[in-house]
Design an enzyme around this catalytic site. Structure first.
Site, PDB file in Angstrom:
ATOM      1  N   CYS A 102      79.997 116.439 -10.615  1.00 27.73           N
ATOM      2  CA  CYS A 102      81.325 115.890 -10.911  1.00 27.73           C
ATOM      3  C   CYS A 102      81.245 115.223 -12.281  1.00 27.73           C
ATOM      4  CB  CYS A 102      81.811 114.935  -9.813  1.00 27.73           C
ATOM      5  SG  CYS A 102      80.889 113.397  -9.655  1.00 27.73           S
ATOM      6  N   ASP A 104      89.073 113.148  -7.923  1.00 26.44           N
ATOM      7  CA  ASP A 104      88.225 111.983  -8.198  1.00 26.44           C
ATOM      8  C   ASP A 104      88.830 110.740  -7.547  1.00 26.44           C
ATOM      9  OD1 ASP A 104      86.558 110.038  -9.226  1.00 26.44           O
ATOM     10  OD2 ASP A 104      86.636 110.797 -11.273  1.00 26.44           O
TER      11      ASP A 104
END
Length: 158
Positions: free
Chosen positions: A13, A130
């Site tokens: 990520c 996120d």
């Protein structure tokens, strides 16, 4: 998978303190529960270098603990070697995917198959958002998505 032939997966990520350490921890638990530790090499990393050396976000750790999962992961940035050694690099959103594809295009003999982790979601939620600017509920959503996707990924033939 041939006997003794371990596979490897790197979850990625943006900062490696929320989504990817959750995915890594979830996958590691599934592999452990399935008695498959000798079949998988598992890690996670970041596209950015913002959090290198830091523990996962306290909310990510709390969410994992709620589900009986621990981690000692420290954030790291992906390296050129990751593209050469990992079989799979599974990322969380379109931005991660673009960055990883761009980086991999400069690497000769890139071995890694770069995909969205969400492409394995049986509920077809492609993007794992996120949760950094969100709340505990957002971390729980990430956990649930990662669990579904990691189960489906683990069950597919490799």
């Amino acid at each position: 998978m041939a006997a003794g032939e371990a596979k490897s997966v790197l979850f990625v990520c943006l900062g490696n303190i929320c989504r990817s350490p959750i995915a890594e921890s979830v996958f590691r638990k599934l592999v452990t529960d399935g008695n498959l530790e000798n079949k998988w090499m598992i890690d996670s990393g970041a596209v950015s270098d913002w959090n290198v050396g830091r523990s996962p976000d306290a909310r990510a750790l709390s969410c994992l603990r709620t589900h009986g999962i621990g981690t000692t992961h420290k954030a790291r940035q992906i390296t050129k070697d990751d593209f050469l050694t990992f079989d799979y690099i599974l990322c969380m959103d379109e931005s991660n995917l673009r960055d990883l594809k761009r980086k991999s295009s400069h690497i000769k003999n890139c071995k890694a198959k770069i995909e969205l982790l969400g492409s394995y979601d049986p509920q077809n939620q492609l993007i794992i958002e996120d949760p950094y600017y969100g709340n505990d509920e957002d971390f729980e959503t990430v956990f649930e998505q990662c669990l579904r996707c990691c189960k489906a990924f683990l069950e597919k033939p490799h």
